[in-house]
Write a protein that holds these residues in place. Structure first.
Motif, mmCIF file in Angstrom:
data_model
loop_
_atom_site.group_PDB
_atom_site.id
_atom_site.type_symbol
_atom_site.label_atom_id
_atom_site.label_comp_id
_atom_site.label_asym_id
_atom_site.label_seq_id
_atom_site.Cartn_x
_atom_site.Cartn_y
_atom_site.Cartn_z
ATOM 1 N N SER A 178 0.823 -1.204 0.000
ATOM 2 C CA SER A 178 0.000 0.000 0.000
ATOM 3 C C SER A 178 0.859 1.258 0.000
ATOM 4 N N VAL A 179 1.927 1.273 0.803
ATOM 5 C CA VAL A 179 2.800 2.445 0.859
ATOM 6 C C VAL A 179 3.503 2.672 -0.470
ATOM 7 N N LEU A 183 3.162 5.964 -3.013
ATOM 8 C CA LEU A 183 4.297 6.777 -3.460
ATOM 9 C C LEU A 183 4.362 6.846 -4.977
#
Length: 214
Positions: A178-179, A183
């Motif tokens: 998810s991160v 980004l």
């Protein structure tokens, strides 16, 4: 001496002496390392002291269905005994004034139960037999005896631990994905925002010493 007193003394020589037997024992005893000491006390009333006694240890909550653990006899010449009981249980006994000291060994945690002392007057007559009110013998389970149970519990709980660890790893992986996705999305948005802007070219005509911007 009056006639009435003389008659009373003569009759007193022929009055019967009642024989009675009473057995008492402690309410609760805690064992140690599979061994316990139990005192079976008795009180005998009669013309003669018992010359031969038999003591029997019973196990069971109800007297009707109690199980005999061990038994032996005492006389003036034999005041101690040692016998094999049920299973791995062993009994040692010592006759004392007004009581029998029983030492029961080879016990396990599942031998915790109510135990009764039974005492019989075998000789001289009359024959008497009485029971105590029962003693709760509590036998703590030794650590060595509970090891298989603990091992079995550990084995049964192992799949649950593995499942929990797998879920935790999967949650961490999803968080990382998810991160990274977020980004990448931010980078693409910036490229789209600034991709249509034409860069300004600086031209210097030399008259003023600096360039003109278009």
């Amino acid at each position: 001496m009056s006639l009435s007193l003389l008659t009373f003394l003569c009759l007193g020589l022929y009055l019967p002496v009642w024989n009675a037997l009473r057995v008492t024992q402690p309410y609760r005893v805690v064992g140690f390392r599979g061994e316990v000491e139990l005192f079976c006390s008795y009180h005998h009333t009669g013309r003669h002291e018992p010359e031969e006694l038999r003591v029997t240890l019973y196990r069971g909550v109800y007297r009707e269905g109690k199980q005999e653990v061990c038994t032996s006899s005492f006389t003036h010449n034999q005041t101690s005994f040692q016998v094999e009981g049920v299973g791995e249980v062993r009994c040692r006994g010592q006759l004392g004034p007004g009581r029998v000291n029983l030492i029961i060994s080879g016990l396990r945690g599942n031998d915790t139960d109510l135990y009764y002392c039974g005492i019989e007057v075998m000789y001289p007559p009359p024959y008497l037999r009485r029971f105590g009110n029962g003693t709760l013998l509590f036998i703590p389970e030794e650590p060595g005896c509970s090891l298989p149970e603990a091992q079995r519990t550990s084995d049964e709980g192992e799949p649950s631990v593995r499942l929990a660890l797998a879920g935790l790893v999967a949650a961490n992986i999803l968080m990382v994905i998810s991160v990274v996705t977020f980004l990448l999305y931010q980078v693409l948005q910036r490229k789209r925002r600034f991709g249509g802007i034409t860069p300004m070219i600086s031209q210097n005509d030399g008259r003023f010493g600096y360039g003109n911007f278009q």
